[in-house]
Motif scaffolding. Structure first.
Motif, mmCIF file in Angstrom:
data_model
loop_
_atom_site.group_PDB
_atom_site.id
_atom_site.type_symbol
_atom_site.label_atom_id
_atom_site.label_comp_id
_atom_site.label_asym_id
_atom_site.label_seq_id
_atom_site.Cartn_x
_atom_site.Cartn_y
_atom_site.Cartn_z
ATOM 1 N N HIS A 179 -4.181 4.460 0.156
ATOM 2 C CA HIS A 179 -5.334 4.407 -0.753
ATOM 3 C C HIS A 179 -5.979 3.033 -0.787
ATOM 4 O O HIS A 179 -7.196 2.920 -1.001
ATOM 5 C CB HIS A 179 -4.935 4.863 -2.163
ATOM 6 N N HIS A 180 -5.215 1.957 -0.565
ATOM 7 C CA HIS A 180 -5.807 0.619 -0.523
ATOM 8 C C HIS A 180 -6.753 0.501 0.672
ATOM 9 O O HIS A 180 -7.843 -0.075 0.565
ATOM 10 C CB HIS A 180 -4.712 -0.448 -0.443
ATOM 11 N N ARG B 167 -8.251 3.006 2.160
ATOM 12 C CA ARG B 167 -9.411 3.856 1.899
ATOM 13 C C ARG B 167 -10.424 3.125 1.025
ATOM 14 O O ARG B 167 -11.639 3.217 1.244
ATOM 15 C CB ARG B 167 -8.979 5.171 1.237
ATOM 16 N N ALA B 168 -9.937 2.385 0.046
ATOM 17 C CA ALA B 168 -10.840 1.606 -0.812
ATOM 18 C C ALA B 168 -11.556 0.533 0.001
ATOM 19 O O ALA B 168 -12.755 0.290 -0.198
ATOM 20 C CB ALA B 168 -10.052 0.979 -1.967
ATOM 21 N N GLN C 295 -14.413 2.038 2.007
ATOM 22 C CA GLN C 295 -15.627 2.252 1.221
ATOM 23 C C GLN C 295 -16.325 0.937 0.917
ATOM 24 O O GLN C 295 -17.566 0.875 0.913
ATOM 25 C CB GLN C 295 -15.284 3.011 -0.064
ATOM 26 N N ALA C 296 -15.572 -0.121 0.710
ATOM 27 C CA ALA C 296 -16.187 -1.426 0.471
ATOM 28 C C ALA C 296 -16.954 -1.917 1.688
ATOM 29 O O ALA C 296 -17.944 -2.651 1.556
ATOM 30 C CB ALA C 296 -15.114 -2.443 0.074
#
Length: 345
Positions: free
Chosen positions: A200-201, A203-204, A207-208
């Motif tokens: 999830h890190h 994935r974040a 998006q950034a």
């Protein structure tokens, strides 16, 4: 000098090594930053052996300061420089066709030539003569310059699938290479970018850096989710940025009719993958590989970073001194970091 010496698969140690002895025309750099590539980890673990010598020094993403100029008039001791590590022969059939990255008669720093996980590195005369060395602008850090090489590889891969304006792109994997693919696809005008990764890190981070959507790669209905997010048609371009054979089949499942699939990530020798050849045939899906970089790719990537058009600084999440090179490798392999740099102050 200090260097991280690879003596066998799974055997690397920090040792005192002889400083490089340049021959006529060779250049010597003091390495200031070298980043760890997934390929370096595959070599350390014995999953990649082509071109690898024992003992040797890995490291092909790097930048530093000139120590010895080799008599080249455009170089001065203390110059801040980066270097394209691929040294093509320039006269084989592949080089003549503009495919320097496929040259088998040349050499690569970090493979056939000792690399940058050391205090000093020798740059062969033919690389300096061929224009592989680039001077850094004052505002460009050594760590940023080290990331020119992976970005150049990404450029080569995206050129191979002609990624362009207005397209929908799926990038499988949000490690350093996958994230560079996301950022580069956004810069090239893709209008819909979907990233997949179990972390999830990451994935974040995707998006950034420009992904419109980042999906958990472990979702059981991942193909259906991607189809739904693309209006049922799939992606124009699918980039496999992790070297897992199972993803090759998944990549073709994501592709639209007439779509293009890039098997970008390196796979281990002997690995095979199941692919839907029926879909490839009837949906006219193009599947291509992508390997390495040319000097032209390197120069274009250099300008993108030097000009500020693509900011790679968020990718560098961890830095270690050369004394802690083994810890740096452990961190890079653990998946807790994005890009790990070994720096010499």
């Amino acid at each position: 000098m200090k260097a991280a010496i690879l003596t066998a698969p799974n055997a690397m140690s920090l040792e005192e090594a002889a400083a490089p002895v340049p021959m006529a025309g060779d250049v010597v750099l003091r390495v200031r930053a070298a980043t760890i590539c997934g390929t370096d980890i595959r070599i350390l673990r014995g999953r990649k052996t082509a071109g690898v010598r024992y003992p040797s020094i890995l490291g092909h993403e790097f930048a530093g300061e000139i120590v010895e100029t080799g008599g080249h008039a455009d170089l001065t001791p203390g110059d801040r420089v980066a270097l394209c590590p691929a040294i093509a022969c320039g006269h084989c059939d592949r080089c003549k066709r503009g495919q320097e990255n496929l040259c088998t008669a040349g050499a690569n720093i970090g493979y056939e030539v000792d690399g940058a996980f050391a205090e000093l590195i020798r740059i062969p005369e033919r690389a300096a003569r061929a224009g592989n060395i680039r001077h850094l602008p004052d505002h460009m850090s050594f760590a940023e310059a080290a990331l020119v090489e992976p970005l150049a590889c990404v450029l080569n891969g995206q050129n191979r699938v002609s990624l362009g304006l207005g397209e929908t792109v799926v990038v499988l994997g949000a490690g350093p290479i996958g994230l560079l693919h996301v950022a580069m696809a956004r810069l090239r005008g893709a209008t819909r970018i979907i990233s997949t990764d179990p972390n999830h890190h990451r994935r974040a981070m995707a998006q950034a850096l420009g992904a419109d959507l980042a999906l958990d790669a472990t979702l059981p209905d991942l193909v259906e989710r991607v189809r739904a997010e693309t209006g049922g048609r799939g992606a124009d371009v699918v980039i496999c940025a992790i070297g897992l054979p199972a993803l090759a089949r998944q990549a073709t499942d994501f592709a639209a009719h007439g779509g293009r699939v890039s098997l970008f990530a390196g796979f281990s020798k002997g690995e095979t993958a199941e692919m839907d050849v029926n879909a490839i045939h009837y949906n006219e899906i193009t599947v291509t590989g992508a390997f390495g970089l040319s000097r032209n790719d390197y120069d274009r990537a250099f300008e993108l970073i030097a000009s500020g058009r693509l900011d790679v600084r968020p990718l560098i999440t961890h830095s270690f001194a050369l004394d802690d090179a083994l810890t740096a490798f452990d961190t890079a392999e653990s998946g807790t970091a994005i890009k790990v740099a070994i720096v010499n102050d």
